[in-house]
Design an enzyme around this catalytic site. Structure first.
Site, PDB file in Angstrom:
ATOM      1  N   LEU D  85       0.800  -1.212   0.000  1.00 32.70           N
ATOM      2  CA  LEU D  85       0.000   0.000   0.000  1.00 32.70           C
ATOM      3  C   LEU D  85       0.838   1.271   0.000  1.00 32.70           C
ATOM      4  O   LEU D  85       0.313   2.375   0.160  1.00 32.70           O
ATOM      5  CB  LEU D  85      -0.972  -0.038   1.181  1.00 32.70           C
ATOM      6  CG  LEU D  85      -1.819  -1.331   1.222  1.00 32.70           C
ATOM      7  CD1 LEU D  85      -2.747  -1.326   2.417  1.00 32.70           C
ATOM      8  CD2 LEU D  85      -2.623  -1.525  -0.063  1.00 32.70           C
ATOM      9  N   CYS D  86       2.141   1.136  -0.191  1.00 37.20           N
ATOM     10  CA  CYS D  86       3.030   2.303  -0.272  1.00 37.20           C
ATOM     11  C   CYS D  86       2.876   3.009  -1.613  1.00 37.20           C
ATOM     12  O   CYS D  86       2.787   2.360  -2.655  1.00 37.20           O
ATOM     13  CB  CYS D  86       4.489   1.862  -0.136  1.00 37.20           C
ATOM     14  SG  CYS D  86       5.123   1.926   1.538  1.00 37.20           S
ATOM     15  N   HIS D  87       2.892   4.327  -1.563  1.00 31.03           N
ATOM     16  CA  HIS D  87       2.857   5.120  -2.786  1.00 31.03           C
ATOM     17  C   HIS D  87       4.233   5.112  -3.452  1.00 31.03           C
ATOM     18  O   HIS D  87       5.247   5.186  -2.760  1.00 31.03           O
ATOM     19  CB  HIS D  87       2.504   6.575  -2.458  1.00 31.03           C
ATOM     20  CG  HIS D  87       1.157   6.719  -1.857  1.00 31.03           C
ATOM     21  ND1 HIS D  87       0.925   6.509  -0.514  1.00 31.03           N
ATOM     22  CD2 HIS D  87      -0.036   7.042  -2.399  1.00 31.03           C
ATOM     23  CE1 HIS D  87      -0.359   6.696  -0.268  1.00 31.03           C
ATOM     24  NE2 HIS D  87      -0.963   7.020  -1.388  1.00 31.03           N
ATOM     25  N   MET D 121       8.837   4.372   5.445  1.00 30.68           N
ATOM     26  CA  MET D 121       8.863   3.001   4.933  1.00 30.68           C
ATOM     27  C   MET D 121      10.096   2.760   4.064  1.00 30.68           C
ATOM     28  O   MET D 121      10.683   1.685   4.091  1.00 30.68           O
ATOM     29  CB  MET D 121       7.585   2.694   4.143  1.00 30.68           C
ATOM     30  CG  MET D 121       6.327   2.619   4.996  1.00 30.68           C
ATOM     31  SD  MET D 121       6.480   1.673   6.541  1.00 30.68           S
ATOM     32  CE  MET D 121       7.064   0.089   5.930  1.00 30.68           C
ATOM     33  N   GLU D 122      10.497   3.779   3.323  1.00 27.81           N
ATOM     34  CA  GLU D 122      11.700   3.640   2.494  1.00 27.81           C
ATOM     35  C   GLU D 122      12.938   3.489   3.371  1.00 27.81           C
ATOM     36  O   GLU D 122      13.841   2.701   3.054  1.00 27.81           O
ATOM     37  CB  GLU D 122      11.833   4.861   1.577  1.00 27.81           C
ATOM     38  CG  GLU D 122      10.909   4.848   0.375  1.00 27.81           C
ATOM     39  CD  GLU D 122       9.449   5.167   0.704  1.00 27.81           C
ATOM     40  OE1 GLU D 122       9.163   5.562   1.868  1.00 27.81           O
ATOM     41  OE2 GLU D 122       8.589   5.016  -0.182  1.00 27.81           O
ATOM     42  N   ASP D 136      22.934 -12.777   4.669  1.00 29.23           N
ATOM     43  CA  ASP D 136      23.327 -13.646   3.552  1.00 29.23           C
ATOM     44  C   ASP D 136      24.844 -13.808   3.506  1.00 29.23           C
ATOM     45  O   ASP D 136      25.363 -14.895   3.252  1.00 29.23           O
ATOM     46  CB  ASP D 136      22.816 -13.023   2.255  1.00 29.23           C
ATOM     47  CG  ASP D 136      23.138 -13.868   1.031  1.00 29.23           C
ATOM     48  OD1 ASP D 136      22.908 -15.088   1.087  1.00 29.23           O
ATOM     49  OD2 ASP D 136      23.601 -13.310   0.023  1.00 29.23           O
TER      50      ASP D 136
END
Lengths: 167, 167, 167, 167, 167, 167
Positions: D85-87, D121-122, D136
């Site tokens: 739902l992120c723009h 969010m970024e 990893d």
């Protein structure tokens, strides 16, 4: 200030790494949104047999170049996914031309934006991806095809001013 | 050559377009899964100033080449997203080397798979994307950098047999 | 050779960089295709208000957790696009569970493959992306949500053998 | 309950689901374009052996951290592909720092934009993807590495005002 | 109802959600790798004016259909990125045909694999993406174009056996 | 100018190909940034058995529709990756609704932007991808599901003015 000449004009460096050598996506928040254009070119050197096939002497050549044109256009849009430190920007136009010359497929791409950074990388990526698609298309006939001379020809817009490759 | 009649009736053509010239992803269902390798190389011609910066004469060069190495490795994985008619295949190994020469950054990529098609395109894409990242890194210093000589050096495995660029 | 035991078991190192410190995607061509599974877990610490909302006390909570479950499943598939040195592999199953606990949303992911490498990274990526989606969903209510304890719980299959987190 | 009037008229809810519980990408058309910044941090708990390897005691550590820095920067750009739902927004700067502490690799990411939504969010995605890449890199040596404490530290810009994690 | 015993023990259900209604990518680890094919078709209803333009009556129609053919082929490869619960699989062949009929552009896609699941979704995605590209191409002339009748025609291979749409 | 009427109103053509038939991403640099909206709809025709399952008569239907809603929202964001000549634009809102009717799942998508081009393609892509996800969900029960009537219903904003499908 009386001594501008002395300031060593801050030795230009690699803008994408900081003073400790670490990569970052350069902050362009302060740059102006403006119209910018870049044009890049490149060539795929191919055998005479490939040139004949692409010129479609008596044969439908159809999508042979069209596929690579589409690849180049879509490639321009993928630039920030591919080039780690490129800013994601809004492209407002992309044109990719492919021409069959006597010993090569010549590629030219023009990219436009209205954003905070130039679009040289997008134009170069369009040319590179179109070139890769050309190689893919001809590699069964000519495994020795070579991508060469991929370079910015000119760019316009933005603070750093216009630039044109010296001839 | 005295025996043209022996050449098989169907002249080699562009495998990626059918008889009416339409593009398709060639059916490789019948090909054997086998170990395959390809090595490609390329160069980014840069100015002497860039060479000095990349050699890090007294300065931390840090990620300057490392970023492009990662870009190349990740680029190899994006090949089927970029080159329209490439098959998506399982890469089992990717190595990208960058070396600073006197007038260029030299790039070499080796890609391995155990699948139905060769990995020349993946190796070329790795080199091209690494090269684009190098240009991005140095373009503020040298807007005239040129990507050149991107080509397959050798490939091994698969039915079509091994191939090595004639020297 | 009579003394295999003495060879100092070659000091373990960072497998993803070579002896000169350069990153590469490790060659797994020689590894066997086999069934492999990994399970990872993680938690998103949230406020009591968020817990109440997610438990949907008298309110339709609908997609609140479902969106993050889908995000996690799709995230697992994007692992090789995100983690530079991960091999692209064929996932044969992904399950992501989200549970609302008293002070957190608990996430567990199980990933399966039949390929040459393990799927720990895919399981961890599924948990991480699901967790990011949870934070996105609740951040207007609780800007302080914390993703924590993201870790592999167990893995099975492949040469390196099974592993289970010591309790 | 005797004081309904005090309770703010519209109880805060999960903004990303509507009144019937269905997910949507919230309409931000009416929000102002403005400069926004977010900083997030996180840690990857690793064994002492990993810390020694990453500190490169006498060994070239080269790309070990650089790869994860690039992964984080590229991850920030993939946020709208990962978080449902992120723009999609235009990032104008991303910086990811990794530091080797005594029992962990510490990660911090700062993201900038000039757009209609914040970039928490970024920043969190940059940290998470960098952390996944660290795991990893070290998992052959330490299969028990744990990603923890991934959280927003502060954000600035936009209508909702600045926020700083309470210490 | 008097004959519960006759009702097959396990009523068929939505395979992609578990007994509690939660989505997952179904585990296909136990399924056999085998050659599989699927063919799907669809149509884009367009105005007479568009049909005339696409038939290129006296005008170069060039890439008009070629672009959509490429879009369809590339779209097939993106299926697992788009359809949340689809397994990522190795496509071994994709063919997309577009034909201009009197009131529509007709699209057919054939997809092949040698993997553990069928490729109906890949064939449908190829048709849908090609159809979207057709609409994009003609929308300035005919904003009312309609994508319709997108459906699997037949599939072959795999355990569940061959299926052909009843005529 | 005295004779605007005589100019033959330049016969409308396929805007996405130039005079020689070559595809390009149309230059929209000169267009105004403005608020734009588009609404598209579509249907997936399914069997009565599927309708019963989706209505969840006595069974948890859970994510069955939610997954497709998320797929549609994420699909809208992928439009420029899928439709070759679409401009990458900043979506400011996406809403996807799915309703179970007696013989179909009905889908509607509304997309908003504040950019230089309309968002019809994004709305159509949202519907198409949601529809593909519905088919994927039900195909084990109903292999004959058909995606149909995918079309723009109305759009608003931008120079070309508002448009509403004639009823």
């Amino acid at each position: 200030m009386s001594e501008p000449a002395r300031r060593p004009a801050r030795p230009r460096g690699l803008t994408h790494v900081d003073e400790s050598g670490e990569a970052r996506m350069v902050d362009v928040s302060g740059k102006q949104v403006s119209a910018r254009t870049a044009r890049a070119t490149g060539r795929v050197l191919v055998s005479a047999e490939v040139v004949a096939l692409l010129r479609g002497d008596g044969v439908p050549k159809g999508d042979a170049l069209g596929v690579s044109r589409v690849a180049g256009i879509m490639g321009a849009k993928r630039t920030p996914d591919l080039v780690p430190l490129c800013h994601p920007i809004a492209l407002t136009g992309v044109k990719v031309d492919l021409t069959v010359a006597d010993d090569a497929v010549e590629i030219a791409a023009t990219v436009r934006t209205a954003d905070r950074t130039g679009v040289e990388m997008e134009a170069l990526t369009a040319v590179s991806v179109a070139a890769l698609s050309v190689v893919d298309m001809v590699k069964a006939v000519d495994p020795g095809a070579v991508i060469t001379d991929v370079r910015v020809e000119e760019k316009a817009g933005g603070v750093s001013g216009d630039w044109r490759r010296p001839s």
